[in-house]
Scaffold this motif. Structure first.
Motif, PDB file in Angstrom:
ATOM      1  N   GLY A 262      44.335  80.306  35.500  1.00  0.00           N
ATOM      2  CA  GLY A 262      44.084  78.747  35.363  1.00  0.00           C
ATOM      3  C   GLY A 262      42.968  78.068  35.844  1.00  0.00           C
ATOM      4  O   GLY A 262      41.799  78.774  36.052  1.00  0.00           O
ATOM      5  N   LYS A 263      42.934  76.958  35.645  1.00  0.00           N
ATOM      6  CA  LYS A 263      41.577  76.047  35.600  1.00  0.00           C
ATOM      7  C   LYS A 263      41.498  75.668  37.054  1.00  0.00           C
ATOM      8  O   LYS A 263      42.419  75.515  37.756  1.00  0.00           O
ATOM      9  CB  LYS A 263      41.698  74.850  34.871  1.00  0.00           C
ATOM     10  N   ASN A 264      40.180  76.116  37.468  1.00  0.00           N
ATOM     11  CA  ASN A 264      39.979  75.458  38.872  1.00  0.00           C
ATOM     12  C   ASN A 264      39.122  74.111  38.982  1.00  0.00           C
ATOM     13  O   ASN A 264      38.939  73.675  38.022  1.00  0.00           O
ATOM     14  CB  ASN A 264      39.147  76.772  39.774  1.00  0.00           C
ATOM     15  N   LYS A 265      38.989  73.598  39.953  1.00  0.00           N
ATOM     16  CA  LYS A 265      38.311  72.356  40.272  1.00  0.00           C
ATOM     17  C   LYS A 265      37.153  72.234  39.499  1.00  0.00           C
ATOM     18  O   LYS A 265      37.126  71.303  38.780  1.00  0.00           O
ATOM     19  CB  LYS A 265      38.303  71.939  41.526  1.00  0.00           C
ATOM     20  N   SER A 266      36.248  73.024  39.548  1.00  0.00           N
ATOM     21  CA  SER A 266      34.935  73.024  38.973  1.00  0.00           C
ATOM     22  C   SER A 266      35.042  72.985  37.496  1.00  0.00           C
ATOM     23  O   SER A 266      34.275  72.310  36.927  1.00  0.00           O
ATOM     24  CB  SER A 266      33.919  73.859  39.725  1.00  0.00           C
ATOM     25  N   GLU A 267      35.783  73.930  37.010  1.00  0.00           N
ATOM     26  CA  GLU A 267      36.050  73.876  35.541  1.00  0.00           C
ATOM     27  C   GLU A 267      36.711  72.780  34.968  1.00  0.00           C
ATOM     28  O   GLU A 267      36.557  72.094  33.860  1.00  0.00           O
ATOM     29  CB  GLU A 267      36.962  75.159  35.114  1.00  0.00           C
ATOM     30  N   MET A 268      37.848  72.103  35.647  1.00  0.00           N
ATOM     31  CA  MET A 268      38.524  71.071  35.261  1.00  0.00           C
ATOM     32  C   MET A 268      37.336  69.758  35.198  1.00  0.00           C
ATOM     33  O   MET A 268      37.562  69.047  34.352  1.00  0.00           O
ATOM     34  CB  MET A 268      39.476  70.416  36.249  1.00  0.00           C
ATOM     35  N   LEU A 269      36.423  69.706  36.036  1.00  0.00           N
ATOM     36  CA  LEU A 269      35.372  68.649  36.223  1.00  0.00           C
ATOM     37  C   LEU A 269      34.595  68.871  34.929  1.00  0.00           C
ATOM     38  O   LEU A 269      34.321  67.837  34.453  1.00  0.00           O
ATOM     39  CB  LEU A 269      34.441  68.681  37.172  1.00  0.00           C
ATOM     40  N   ALA A 270      34.063  70.226  34.552  1.00  0.00           N
ATOM     41  CA  ALA A 270      33.429  70.326  33.516  1.00  0.00           C
ATOM     42  C   ALA A 270      34.025  69.914  32.110  1.00  0.00           C
ATOM     43  O   ALA A 270      33.392  69.347  31.289  1.00  0.00           O
ATOM     44  CB  ALA A 270      32.994  71.856  33.226  1.00  0.00           C
ATOM     45  N   ILE A 271      35.375  70.158  31.949  1.00  0.00           N
ATOM     46  CA  ILE A 271      36.220  69.832  31.016  1.00  0.00           C
ATOM     47  C   ILE A 271      36.206  68.144  31.005  1.00  0.00           C
ATOM     48  O   ILE A 271      36.212  67.404  29.615  1.00  0.00           O
ATOM     49  CB  ILE A 271      37.387  70.469  30.686  1.00  0.00           C
ATOM     50  N   PHE A 272      36.511  67.565  32.169  1.00  0.00           N
ATOM     51  CA  PHE A 272      36.553  66.292  32.050  1.00  0.00           C
ATOM     52  C   PHE A 272      35.245  65.406  31.593  1.00  0.00           C
ATOM     53  O   PHE A 272      35.288  64.628  30.821  1.00  0.00           O
ATOM     54  CB  PHE A 272      36.966  65.920  33.203  1.00  0.00           C
ATOM     55  N   LYS A 273      33.925  66.094  32.129  1.00  0.00           N
ATOM     56  CA  LYS A 273      32.689  65.712  31.594  1.00  0.00           C
ATOM     57  C   LYS A 273      32.774  65.588  30.103  1.00  0.00           C
ATOM     58  O   LYS A 273      32.059  64.686  29.568  1.00  0.00           O
ATOM     59  CB  LYS A 273      31.730  66.254  32.383  1.00  0.00           C
ATOM     60  N   LEU A 274      33.249  66.868  29.629  1.00  0.00           N
ATOM     61  CA  LEU A 274      33.218  66.965  27.936  1.00  0.00           C
ATOM     62  C   LEU A 274      34.184  65.931  27.494  1.00  0.00           C
ATOM     63  O   LEU A 274      33.626  65.198  26.609  1.00  0.00           O
ATOM     64  CB  LEU A 274      33.567  68.389  27.795  1.00  0.00           C
ATOM     65  N   LYS A 275      35.176  65.815  27.735  1.00  0.00           N
ATOM     66  CA  LYS A 275      35.993  64.809  27.335  1.00  0.00           C
ATOM     67  C   LYS A 275      35.474  63.237  27.156  1.00  0.00           C
ATOM     68  O   LYS A 275      35.559  62.513  26.284  1.00  0.00           O
ATOM     69  CB  LYS A 275      37.243  64.730  27.909  1.00  0.00           C
ATOM     70  N   GLN A 276      34.824  63.068  28.345  1.00  0.00           N
ATOM     71  CA  GLN A 276      34.337  61.868  28.520  1.00  0.00           C
ATOM     72  C   GLN A 276      32.930  61.674  27.727  1.00  0.00           C
ATOM     73  O   GLN A 276      32.896  60.429  27.223  1.00  0.00           O
ATOM     74  CB  GLN A 276      33.712  61.785  30.080  1.00  0.00           C
ATOM     75  N   LEU A 277      32.252  62.727  27.631  1.00  0.00           N
ATOM     76  CA  LEU A 277      31.181  62.579  26.397  1.00  0.00           C
ATOM     77  C   LEU A 277      31.777  62.313  25.027  1.00  0.00           C
ATOM     78  O   LEU A 277      30.947  61.517  24.519  1.00  0.00           O
ATOM     79  CB  LEU A 277      30.342  63.865  26.575  1.00  0.00           C
ATOM     80  N   PHE A 278      32.598  62.810  24.934  1.00  0.00           N
ATOM     81  CA  PHE A 278      33.233  62.755  23.483  1.00  0.00           C
ATOM     82  C   PHE A 278      33.981  61.359  23.155  1.00  0.00           C
ATOM     83  O   PHE A 278      34.001  60.990  22.010  1.00  0.00           O
ATOM     84  CB  PHE A 278      34.396  63.650  22.928  1.00  0.00           C
TER      85      PHE A 278
ATOM     86  N   ALA B  43      36.943  75.354  25.063  1.00  0.00           N
ATOM     87  CA  ALA B  43      36.552  75.065  26.633  1.00  0.00           C
ATOM     88  C   ALA B  43      37.666  75.213  27.466  1.00  0.00           C
ATOM     89  O   ALA B  43      37.654  75.939  28.530  1.00  0.00           O
ATOM     90  CB  ALA B  43      36.002  73.830  26.934  1.00  0.00           C
ATOM     91  N   GLU B  44      38.804  74.837  27.239  1.00  0.00           N
ATOM     92  CA  GLU B  44      40.115  74.760  27.987  1.00  0.00           C
ATOM     93  C   GLU B  44      40.651  76.107  28.056  1.00  0.00           C
ATOM     94  O   GLU B  44      41.100  76.414  29.065  1.00  0.00           O
ATOM     95  CB  GLU B  44      40.983  73.737  27.424  1.00  0.00           C
ATOM     96  N   SER B  45      40.576  76.924  26.775  1.00  0.00           N
ATOM     97  CA  SER B  45      41.114  78.079  26.603  1.00  0.00           C
ATOM     98  C   SER B  45      40.185  79.046  27.835  1.00  0.00           C
ATOM     99  O   SER B  45      40.833  79.922  28.353  1.00  0.00           O
ATOM    100  CB  SER B  45      41.066  79.017  25.472  1.00  0.00           C
ATOM    101  N   ILE B  46      38.898  78.960  27.665  1.00  0.00           N
ATOM    102  CA  ILE B  46      38.112  79.626  28.586  1.00  0.00           C
ATOM    103  C   ILE B  46      38.404  79.314  29.988  1.00  0.00           C
ATOM    104  O   ILE B  46      38.382  80.398  30.899  1.00  0.00           O
ATOM    105  CB  ILE B  46      36.606  79.313  28.317  1.00  0.00           C
ATOM    106  N   ALA B  47      38.659  78.294  30.470  1.00  0.00           N
ATOM    107  CA  ALA B  47      38.901  77.660  31.764  1.00  0.00           C
ATOM    108  C   ALA B  47      40.376  78.251  32.252  1.00  0.00           C
ATOM    109  O   ALA B  47      40.347  78.840  33.405  1.00  0.00           O
ATOM    110  CB  ALA B  47      38.816  76.412  31.870  1.00  0.00           C
ATOM    111  N   HIS B  48      41.168  78.314  31.391  1.00  0.00           N
ATOM    112  CA  HIS B  48      42.481  78.818  31.632  1.00  0.00           C
ATOM    113  C   HIS B  48      42.620  80.372  31.672  1.00  0.00           C
ATOM    114  O   HIS B  48      43.637  81.025  32.255  1.00  0.00           O
ATOM    115  CB  HIS B  48      43.499  78.546  30.617  1.00  0.00           C
ATOM    116  N   ALA B  49      41.431  81.152  31.251  1.00  0.00           N
ATOM    117  CA  ALA B  49      41.678  82.424  30.916  1.00  0.00           C
ATOM    118  C   ALA B  49      41.923  83.195  32.191  1.00  0.00           C
ATOM    119  O   ALA B  49      42.492  84.361  32.295  1.00  0.00           O
ATOM    120  CB  ALA B  49      40.384  83.145  30.412  1.00  0.00           C
ATOM    121  N   PHE B  50      41.258  82.865  33.404  1.00  0.00           N
ATOM    122  CA  PHE B  50      41.525  83.721  34.470  1.00  0.00           C
ATOM    123  C   PHE B  50      42.195  82.716  35.707  1.00  0.00           C
ATOM    124  O   PHE B  50      41.643  81.688  36.292  1.00  0.00           O
ATOM    125  CB  PHE B  50      40.103  84.008  35.078  1.00  0.00           C
TER     126      PHE B  50
END
Length: 134
Positions: free
Chosen positions: A116-132, A107-114
């Motif tokens: 760097g991560k933008n705010k909405s992608e950072m939020l999606a990854i934060f939600k994923l980490k929270q879930l886990f 997920a982080e690699s996809i978000a960094h691909a273009f």
């Protein structure tokens, strides 16, 4: 198809939804994000297990197939994250500590691909980490 194989296929299909949700968090899929996903599937996900789909190919390819299919849909990326979340809660045994690390790395690699991560992608990854972590 055995039930364990069915759930194995659903595991990869739900990962396709999750990775699509991350890439689509900013409302646009960039070609480089898709290329990064394909790279991760081939370099990391094909070796995770021996689950095959009904066509006797590695079930990890379901990640790409679902991702591609979702590009034709016009739903909010949050719906796909919620679908993944539901699968995770229904089948926690499918998510080993090692697979969780690989999911987050992908997920982080996809978000960094273009650019760097933008705010909405950072939020999606934060939600994923929270879930886990729950």
């Amino acid at each position: 198809m055995l039930n364990s194989e069915k759930i194995g296929n659903e595991f990869y299909q739900n990962l396709g939804m999750l990775f699509y949700a991350v890439a689509m968090a900013d409302n646009k899929i960039k070609p480089i994000e898709k290329a990064r996903l394909q790279k991760y599937v081939r370099q990391h996900w094909l070796d995770v297990d021996d689950v095959e789909d009904e066509f006797h190919t590695d079930a990890a390819y379901q990640i790409e197939i679902v991702f591609d299919w979702l590009e034709g849909e016009e739903k909010d990326s949050n719906e796909y994250f919620e679908a993944f979340k539901g699968f995770y809660k229904d089948h926690p045994e499918k998510f080993t500590p090692k697979s969780k690390v690989l999911i987050i790395e992908t997920a982080e690699s996809i978000a960094h691909a273009f650019a760097g991560k933008n705010k909405s992608e950072m939020l999606a990854i934060f939600k994923l980490k929270q879930l886990f972590n729950h």
